[in-house]
Scaffold this motif. Structure first.
Motif, PDB file in Angstrom:
ATOM      1  N   CYS A 168       0.870  -1.166   0.000  1.00 28.95           N
ATOM      2  CA  CYS A 168       0.000   0.000   0.000  1.00 28.95           C
ATOM      3  C   CYS A 168       0.915   1.225   0.000  1.00 28.95           C
ATOM      4  N   TRP A 188     -11.584   6.202   0.161  1.00 32.19           N
ATOM      5  CA  TRP A 188     -12.370   5.163   0.808  1.00 32.19           C
ATOM      6  C   TRP A 188     -11.580   3.857   0.851  1.00 32.19           C
ATOM      7  N   ASP A 189     -10.851   3.548  -0.210  1.00 35.38           N
ATOM      8  CA  ASP A 189     -10.074   2.308  -0.238  1.00 35.38           C
ATOM      9  C   ASP A 189      -8.958   2.327   0.801  1.00 35.38           C
ATOM     10  N   GLU A 190      -8.260   3.481   0.933  1.00 35.34           N
ATOM     11  CA  GLU A 190      -7.212   3.585   1.949  1.00 35.34           C
ATOM     12  C   GLU A 190      -7.796   3.448   3.348  1.00 35.34           C
ATOM     13  N   GLU A 246      -8.684  -0.091   4.053  1.00 31.04           N
ATOM     14  CA  GLU A 246      -7.493  -0.900   4.322  1.00 31.04           C
ATOM     15  C   GLU A 246      -6.984  -0.677   5.741  1.00 31.04           C
ATOM     16  N   THR A 272     -15.405  -3.097   3.770  1.00 30.58           N
ATOM     17  CA  THR A 272     -15.402  -2.605   2.393  1.00 30.58           C
ATOM     18  C   THR A 272     -15.599  -1.101   2.382  1.00 30.58           C
ATOM     19  N   ALA A 273     -15.195  -0.501   1.276  1.00 26.17           N
ATOM     20  CA  ALA A 273     -15.376   0.936   1.119  1.00 26.17           C
ATOM     21  C   ALA A 273     -16.859   1.288   1.133  1.00 26.17           C
TER      22      ALA A 273
END
Length: 191
Positions: free
Chosen positions: A67, A148-150, A153, A164-165
């Motif tokens: 990441c 949202w993905d970061e 994670e 999940t996002a």
């Protein structure tokens, strides 16, 4: 890849782990300090921040680049805060007071000025009833403007497992609504 990440990776490639960690701690330290200050109070936040600096210092050479470096830094902070909440005795004992990472963390903390003490106090009162995970989501998404993905994670690192996002977006909207209701009830918002 941002400039900090490029510089840190170049220093790591050159074998200068100390400078790479120093660059990461100095660049991301103020944001991380703000983040842990939203999750914990006063000295507890400083203890977690110093533990975060130790974790960066030790972990950066083994960072696998799965990441972004900034995301990894926030994940380490989230883990440090989680460990602190699970084991207060361990978090409150003095950690490596003479290490370079602790001295660096202390200098970043001292130089980071948190603007708007009165506003922070109002926000703290509003956020006081939120869970630590709700505060983490609010801070990462709103204050740090992570994707949202970061954010998913980082928060998937908890004991609750992956998120999940899409699920985070829904939780985020519920948190905003809850804070809005509280702000209206306390007279901070009209309507």
């Amino acid at each position: 890849m941002d400039d900090v990440e490029s510089r840190a990776f170049a220093l790591l490639a050159a074998g200068d782990d100390r400078e790479a960690a120093t660059a990461a701690i100095q660049a991301y330290g103020p944001s991380i300090l703000g983040y842990v200050s939203r999750l914990l109070d006063g000295d507890d936040a400083l203890d977690v921040f110093q533990q975060w600096a130790e974790d960066v210092w030790r972990g950066l050479p083994a960072f696998r680049r799965e990441c972004r470096l900034r995301t990894w830094a926030f994940k380490l902070a989230y883990h440090a805060a989680s460990r602190f909440r699970r084991d207060p005795y361990q978090a409150r004992r003095e950690r490596f007071p003479s290490s370079a990472a602790s001295r660096l963390a202390a200098s970043v903390a001292a130089s980071s000025k948190m603007a708007g003490a009165a506003r922070r106090e109002q926000l703290r009162r509003l956020e006081a009833e939120l869970t630590p995970d709700e505060r983490a989501l609010l801070h990462l998404r709103h204050d740090r403007e992570l994707s949202w993905d970061e954010t998913a994670e980082i928060l998937s690192a908890s004991d609750a497992g992956p998120v999940t996002a899409v699920a985070l977006r829904k939780r985020y909207e519920r948190i905003k609504e809850k804070l809005g209701r509280r702000a209206k009830a306390q007279g901070l918002l009209e309507g």
